[in-house]
Design a protein around this motif. Structure first.
Motif, PDB file in Angstrom:
ATOM      1  N   MET A 134       0.951  -1.290  -0.054  1.00 32.03           N
ATOM      2  CA  MET A 134       0.045   0.211  -0.233  1.00 32.03           C
ATOM      3  C   MET A 134       0.994   1.140   0.059  1.00 32.03           C
ATOM      4  O   MET A 134       1.768   1.363   0.917  1.00 32.03           O
ATOM      5  N   HIS A 135       0.721   2.250  -0.846  1.00 30.92           N
ATOM      6  CA  HIS A 135       1.495   3.207  -0.936  1.00 30.92           C
ATOM      7  C   HIS A 135       0.844   4.390  -0.250  1.00 30.92           C
ATOM      8  O   HIS A 135      -0.183   4.502  -0.189  1.00 30.92           O
ATOM      9  N   PHE A 136       1.967   5.201   0.292  1.00 29.01           N
ATOM     10  CA  PHE A 136       1.689   6.448   1.058  1.00 29.01           C
ATOM     11  C   PHE A 136       2.783   7.630   0.778  1.00 29.01           C
ATOM     12  O   PHE A 136       3.728   7.367   0.128  1.00 29.01           O
ATOM     13  N   CYS A 137       2.324   8.688   1.049  1.00 28.53           N
ATOM     14  CA  CYS A 137       3.120   9.806   0.801  1.00 28.53           C
ATOM     15  C   CYS A 137       3.066  10.741   2.127  1.00 28.53           C
ATOM     16  O   CYS A 137       2.068  10.823   2.737  1.00 28.53           O
ATOM     17  N   ASP A 161       5.891   2.331   0.509  1.00 30.80           N
ATOM     18  CA  ASP A 161       4.896   1.258   0.565  1.00 30.80           C
ATOM     19  C   ASP A 161       5.053   0.570   1.967  1.00 30.80           C
ATOM     20  O   ASP A 161       6.333   0.192   2.272  1.00 30.80           O
ATOM     21  N   PRO A 215      -1.404  -1.258   6.626  1.00 24.27           N
ATOM     22  CA  PRO A 215      -1.639   0.251   6.464  1.00 24.27           C
ATOM     23  C   PRO A 215      -1.435   0.939   7.853  1.00 24.27           C
ATOM     24  O   PRO A 215      -1.098   1.830   7.878  1.00 24.27           O
ATOM     25  N   SER A 216      -1.540  -0.237   9.092  1.00 25.20           N
ATOM     26  CA  SER A 216      -1.366   0.726  10.308  1.00 25.20           C
ATOM     27  C   SER A 216       0.016   1.140  10.602  1.00 25.20           C
ATOM     28  O   SER A 216       0.335   1.778  11.508  1.00 25.20           O
ATOM     29  N   ALA A 219       1.980   2.941   8.380  1.00 24.56           N
ATOM     30  CA  ALA A 219       2.056   4.232   7.772  1.00 24.56           C
ATOM     31  C   ALA A 219       1.974   5.263   8.947  1.00 24.56           C
ATOM     32  O   ALA A 219       2.776   6.096   9.160  1.00 24.56           O
ATOM     33  N   ARG A 244      -2.637   8.271   1.777  1.00 17.92           N
ATOM     34  CA  ARG A 244      -2.780   7.042   1.067  1.00 17.92           C
ATOM     35  C   ARG A 244      -2.835   7.070  -0.512  1.00 17.92           C
ATOM     36  O   ARG A 244      -3.732   8.002  -0.730  1.00 17.92           O
ATOM     37  N   PHE A 279      -3.352   5.613  -4.394  1.00 20.17           N
ATOM     38  CA  PHE A 279      -3.843   4.492  -5.036  1.00 20.17           C
ATOM     39  C   PHE A 279      -3.304   4.474  -6.364  1.00 20.17           C
ATOM     40  O   PHE A 279      -3.215   5.455  -7.149  1.00 20.17           O
ATOM     41  N   GLU A 337      -5.959   0.308  -8.861  1.00 25.26           N
ATOM     42  CA  GLU A 337      -7.076   0.208  -7.386  1.00 25.26           C
ATOM     43  C   GLU A 337      -8.174   1.564  -7.640  1.00 25.26           C
ATOM     44  O   GLU A 337      -9.122   1.118  -7.182  1.00 25.26           O
TER      45      GLU A 337
END
Length: 123
Positions: A13-16, A70, A74-75, A77, A97, A99, A103
């Motif tokens: 899961m990608h995050f910025c 990534d 997700p917890s 991040a 998050r 997408f 997705e």
């Protein structure tokens, strides 16, 4: 549903993460201008089971960074973000998050199915 799988089979899961350095961090960086913040970010993200995808310096609201990473869970991040903030390194932090287009295609398909179940105010 579409997921991006990492080589080890985990879901990515990608995050910025973006934010500004605190005055204390800026002073420390100026005292050691060759410090490598990329390696520090990479070490933290990898400790969370993730992968640092890219890291950029920013200057919009003050010297800062934008990190795209990534994580399979997700917890992790917000935990990564919280560690950096609690250490006093960053301020005015945002965690978003991201997408992939595949997705978002699935999200749009879900939205089409749900559209009829929603009544807007005054509707």
């Amino acid at each position: 549903m579409f997921f991006l799988f990492q080589p080890n089979g985990a879901i990515a899961m990608h995050f910025c993460f973006s934010g500004e350095y605190t005055p204390r961090s800026l002073n420390n960086i100026m005292e050691n201008p060759t410090t490598n913040r990329y390696e520090a970010a990479k070490k933290l993200i990898e400790a969370a089971g993730g992968k640092l995808i890219s890291m950029y310096s920013t200057a919009t609201d003050g010297p800062g960074v934008m990190v795209i990473f990534d994580v399979p869970d997700p917890s992790f991040a917000p935990a990564v973000s919280g560690v950096v903030v609690a250490a006093g390194a960053m301020q005015n932090v945002r965690l978003i998050r991201l997408f992939t287009q595949d997705e978002i295609k699935v999200v749009r398909q879900h939205a089409i199915k749900l559209k009829a179940a929603y009544t807007p105010p005054g509707g």
